[in-house]
Each structure stands twice: as C-alpha cells, then as structure tokens.
Write an enzyme that holds these catalytic residues in place. Structure first.
Site, PDB file in Angstrom:
ATOM      1  N   ASP A 219       0.996  -1.154   0.022  1.00 48.65           N
ATOM      2  CA  ASP A 219       0.160   0.051  -0.125  1.00 48.65           C
ATOM      3  C   ASP A 219       0.939   1.089  -0.146  1.00 48.65           C
ATOM      4  O   ASP A 219       1.886   1.205  -0.502  1.00 48.65           O
ATOM      5  CB  ASP A 219      -1.111   0.019   1.157  1.00 48.65           C
ATOM      6  CG  ASP A 219      -2.246   0.377   0.804  1.00 48.65           C
ATOM      7  OD1 ASP A 219      -2.130   1.793   0.594  1.00 48.65           O
ATOM      8  OD2 ASP A 219      -3.325   0.110   0.991  1.00 48.65           O
ATOM      9  N   HIS A 242       2.201   2.024  -2.957  1.00 47.59           N
ATOM     10  CA  HIS A 242       1.507   2.789  -3.808  1.00 47.59           C
ATOM     11  C   HIS A 242       1.838   4.427  -3.821  1.00 47.59           C
ATOM     12  O   HIS A 242       1.164   5.390  -4.141  1.00 47.59           O
ATOM     13  CB  HIS A 242       0.010   2.806  -3.071  1.00 47.59           C
ATOM     14  CG  HIS A 242      -0.599   1.490  -3.446  1.00 47.59           C
ATOM     15  ND1 HIS A 242      -2.129   1.324  -3.036  1.00 47.59           N
ATOM     16  CD2 HIS A 242      -0.224   0.504  -4.240  1.00 47.59           C
ATOM     17  CE1 HIS A 242      -2.365   0.087  -3.358  1.00 47.59           C
ATOM     18  NE2 HIS A 242      -1.204  -0.426  -4.197  1.00 47.59           N
TER      19      HIS A 242
END
Ligand SMILES: *[C@@H]1O[C@H](CO)[C@@H](O)[C@H](O)[C@H]1NC(C)=O
Length: 393
Positions: A219, A242
């Site tokens: 993430d 991310h």
C-alpha cells in the site's frame, strides 16, 4: 606498608562509591528478566515488566533485547505515569508476532507506545507474520482487520532509528497525535500484493521527520492523514507500493487540515503513484495548505503526479458530491523520470473547491520515450522552467 595498603583500600571504596552514585543509566535485559529467544515461548510479560521498571526509574533507562527471536503478543507500553523521560529500547534481535493472526488481529495494534515522552527505539526487527492474514483478506473470506506493528500515540520526543519492519498484518508504523518524532534509517518490507500494509502513516502530529528509509510494501509507502503539520520527508526509496500520499482526506465533515509538508529526494520504483493528494468526494472542512514535492525520480510509475479529489471506493457515501477539501499552495519542483501510463500529471480537483496555487517547475516525465500527457480539472496555478508534459494549468 600497612599505611600504603590502607590507602589502596580507601581508594577502592571511594572509587566504587563514586561509580555507583554516578551510574546514570540502568539496563533491563529482557532475557535476564525471563524472556526466551526461541521464537516460541510467549515473552510478552517480560517485555512489559522491563517497561514497568524503565518507566519507574528516575534515571535514563535502557531496555535491551539481545539477538534471537522473541514471541510477543499485543503489548501496550503506557507512559502516562512514567517518572522517566529517557528510555532507550535497544534491539539486536527480532520481535515475532504470533503466526495465528486471530491472536492479535482484532486488537488493532501489536506494539503500541502511548503517552510517552523521550522514548527511542534503536535497531532490531519486527516480524508481523502477516502473510496468512493477507491471504485470508485476498480470498474474500471474513477476516480480522489486522494489527499495526508499531504505533506511537499521544507522545513526544520520539526516535525510531535503524528498525526493520517485516510483513505487518496492517500498517507497519503509525505516528498518531505526536510531537517531535524522528524516524530514520528504517526498512519496511512486505509483498506488493499485501493489502493495507502502509509503510509509515502520520496523522494529527507536528514536527515529524522521516529520513533515509527504504520502503517496499503493498500500500502507500508513506501516508499522511488529517492534522499532519510541519512534516519533513527526505531521502526515501519507495517501491513496490502505492507511493507517498497525502490522504485520504475529507472522509469526515470535521477534520483538521494538513499544513507545511516537505517531500524531497525520493525515488519511486514501479509504484502505483508517485506523489499523490487524495480526498473523498464528499463534504468536509479539511484542507491541504502548503506542500513541496522536490527532487523526485520516477521509475516506471503509473501516476507520477496526481491529485484525486473524487475518491469514493465502491461509489458509496458520496454519490454526486464534490470534495469539501481545499487544496492550495502545492509545488512540484525537479520531478523527472518515466511514467508507466500516458497521463503522467493529473490534477482532478474539486468542482466546489478548485485547487489553487499549484506550481510546476522543472518537471520532465516521459511515457515510452515520448512526452507524457497531463490532465487538469478545476486546477489553477502556474508553470516555470521546462515542464514536460506541457502544463494544463
Ligand atoms: C515547516 O515545517 C518545517 C519542518 O518540517 C519547519 O522547520 C518550518 O519552520 C515550518 N514552517 C512554518 C512556516 O511553520
């Protein structure tokens, strides 16, 4: 002769006395207290008793974790009644979470320091053993949400240095409601398909610096939540992951803003985003005021520069609503490299609160050896120096 020996004895006594009275620091070794370095025996109580002793000591204290693997379940290190404002947790070994995710997966936190002042965590490894929980989440079965590996909450004057965090169930490191926190030389590692495993999350905190760290996860490498102010991030390697994200913001109507964030000298490698600002498409009093993204290298990044104010997962709770979050004074300076998609610069701002004061300076992003594209909605600002793709501001 006798007189001479007396003199030596007296000196020894004097020396011992001076040594004891000046011994500024006291050390609590978890193994001496009973912890077992076998990775299997539950050592939680010995870590907690080391904390209780360190916290109760008026002089600086060290909690020492020698080499080896120590099984530790959920542990809450509360500083509310500490006499001590200089506690060092020096770790040569590894703290291991239970492999059965049900044991700590509903607790929210694995290791949490709350209301502490002057705690430093130096070295060591935290192994969250999150892989089986990630599989459960990916399979769509119902599973616990998982535990953050290390959190500091309501604390000040904190150092986290040289720590490695592996395979957390949820977020790796969280800094929440803190002041004056230094994170440096940290390594985060989890697989690129691990859900919700943000590397370092900062919110409601002021004066946090994150330096010289390597973050590989599933993430956000670093996520910045509501109420983060005077945040400095420098010299980071991010990817897979991310990217570095301000947001998600604006989930709630009443929300503190994000102010004065610097992100400099970051390399993003194969990440979903580079530098991102993200808000829910729903009413909120939140804001972003003053962010500088400087000297960033993008290597095959899907969305190198992105503002997305229409975040609405599952299209629930924000039908046809514009974000209330006002974004202003955001500068992108010396950002270059390669985009994995055609649109390398995307400003999708709120129709109700257009972005203002967006500055692009010396940006060069290519897609398949050609200039990439940029796209703007409700964004106002200026461009200077060379800017490729050409600015749509
Ligand atoms: C912005 O934050 C930095 C630390 O990241 C701090 O040194 C600086 O003084 C802050 N600027 C303002 C105007 O508060």
């Amino acid at each position: 002769m006798v007189k001479h020996i007396n003199h030596i004895v007296l000196s020894l006594i004097l020396f011992t006395f001076m040594y004891l009275s000046s011994s500024a620091s006291v050390t609590y070794d978890v193994v001496s207290l009973g912890a077992k370095a076998d990775g299997q025996t539950d050592s939680t109580q010995f870590f907690l008793s080391a904390w209780t002793s360190a916290c109760g000591s008026a002089s600086p204290a060290t909690i020492y974790v020698p080499q080896g693997r120590f099984l530790v379940k959920s542990a809450h290190f509360n500083g509310g009644h500490c006499k001590n404002n200089a506690i060092t947790v020096r770790i040569d070994g590894t703290l291991v979470a239970p492999s059965d995710y049900n044991i700590i997966g509903k607790d929210g936190n694995w290791l949490i320091f709350e209301a502490v002042n002057g705690v430093s965590v130096l070295g060591g490894t935290l192994d969250g053993q999150g892989t089986s929980l990630w599989s459960c989440k990916r399979s769509g079965k119902s599973c616990p949400s998982g535990a953050t590996s290390l959190e500091f909450s309501n604390s000040k004057n904190v150092v986290i240095s040289g720590l490695t965090s592996l395979n957390s169930q949820m977020f790796h490191i969280v800094i929440n409601s803190c002041q004056n926190v230094k994170v440096q030389g940290v390594k985060v590692s989890a697989s690129s398909d691990s859900p919700n495993t943000d590397g370092i999350h900062v919110e409601q905190s002021s004066g946090v610096t994150i330096m010289s760290s390597t973050i590989k996860t599933g993430d956000d490498c670093i996520s910045i939540g509501p109420g983060a102010t005077n945040l400095w991030i420098e010299n980071i390697a991010c990817g897979p992951g991310h990217g570095i994200s301000i947001g998600s913001l604006g989930k709630d109507l009443q929300e503190p803003g994000v102010q004065n964030v610097t992100v400099k000298t970051v390399t993003f490698t194969g990440t979903q985003n580079g530098v991102r600002i993200k808000s829910w498409g729903r009413p909120s009093r939140g804001f972003v005021k003053g962010a500088l993204f400087q000297h960033c290298v993008m290597v095959n990044v899907q969305n190198p520069i992105v503002i997305d104010q229409n975040y609405c997962p599952g299209e629930e709770h924000c039908p046809d609503q514009a974000s209330g979050v006002k974004i202003s004074d955001v500068t992108y300076q010396d950002i270059h490299g390669t985009s994995a998609t055609e649109v390398a610069v995307k400003f999708d701002c709120s129709s109700k609160n257009p972005c203002s004061g967006i500055v692009l300076e010396d940006v060069k992003l290519t897609y398949q050896d050609k200039a990439a594209e940029s796209s703007c909605a409700n964004a106002d600002g200026s461009a200077s120096g060379f800017v490729i793709p050409s600015s749509c501001l």
